[in-house]
Motif scaffolding. Sequence first.
Motif, PDB file in Angstrom:
ATOM      1  N   SER A  32       0.855  -1.180   0.000  1.00 51.17           N
ATOM      2  CA  SER A  32       0.000   0.000   0.000  1.00 51.17           C
ATOM      3  C   SER A  32       0.894   1.235   0.000  1.00 51.17           C
ATOM      4  O   SER A  32       1.561   1.538   0.982  1.00 51.17           O
ATOM      5  N   ARG A  68       3.869   1.544   7.144  1.00 46.36           N
ATOM      6  CA  ARG A  68       2.470   1.970   7.287  1.00 46.36           C
ATOM      7  C   ARG A  68       1.492   0.801   7.326  1.00 46.36           C
ATOM      8  O   ARG A  68       0.474   0.845   8.000  1.00 46.36           O
ATOM      9  N   ASN A  69       1.795  -0.228   6.517  1.00 43.78           N
ATOM     10  CA  ASN A  69       0.868  -1.351   6.401  1.00 43.78           C
ATOM     11  C   ASN A  69       1.665  -2.601   6.066  1.00 43.78           C
ATOM     12  O   ASN A  69       2.268  -2.694   4.995  1.00 43.78           O
TER      13      ASN A  69
END
Length: 172
Positions: A32, A68-69
């Motif tokens: 992502s 972040r992900n």
Amino acid sequence: MFREMRRKRQKLSKEECEEILFRGTSGVLAVSGDDGYPYAVPLSYLYENGKIFFHCAKTGHKLDSIHRNEKASFCVIDQDQIVPEEYTTYFRSVIVFGRIRVMEEDDARRTAIEKLALKYAPGESAESREQAVEREYKPLCMLELSAEHISGKEAIELVKQKEDGGGQDNGK
């Protein structure tokens, strides 16, 4: 959690998927990215025991995205034979879904990069590979993708070849 394949007849077995992951030399990692855009990047890799290992720089878009992900996917194309007279391709590919992390443990990082070096330079001497690893090790980041779901699919034409006893063409 993961979708069932619609065309079940074209589904590859777990063993076939793992064979493709073992023999493959590159694939595309999808994470992502910035502003909700997917970020997909081609990478060399090593597959071992349900895990995929990659090396990269210690900073950049890929690492920012992973921080972040942790969810990611990785796709390896084993075959993509264009058949113009049929307006199709005889394809075979595998997608791995899982969680990716930056490897922090020095022993595990070192082992992973040494195995990666062996995969990509098997003809080199152990001394030569060790020198290359040593030269590149300090600025190196190692990533580990733990597979949660592995899915593989091949063209219906390849399925029919197998069913007719025509064997399997493992070429690209």
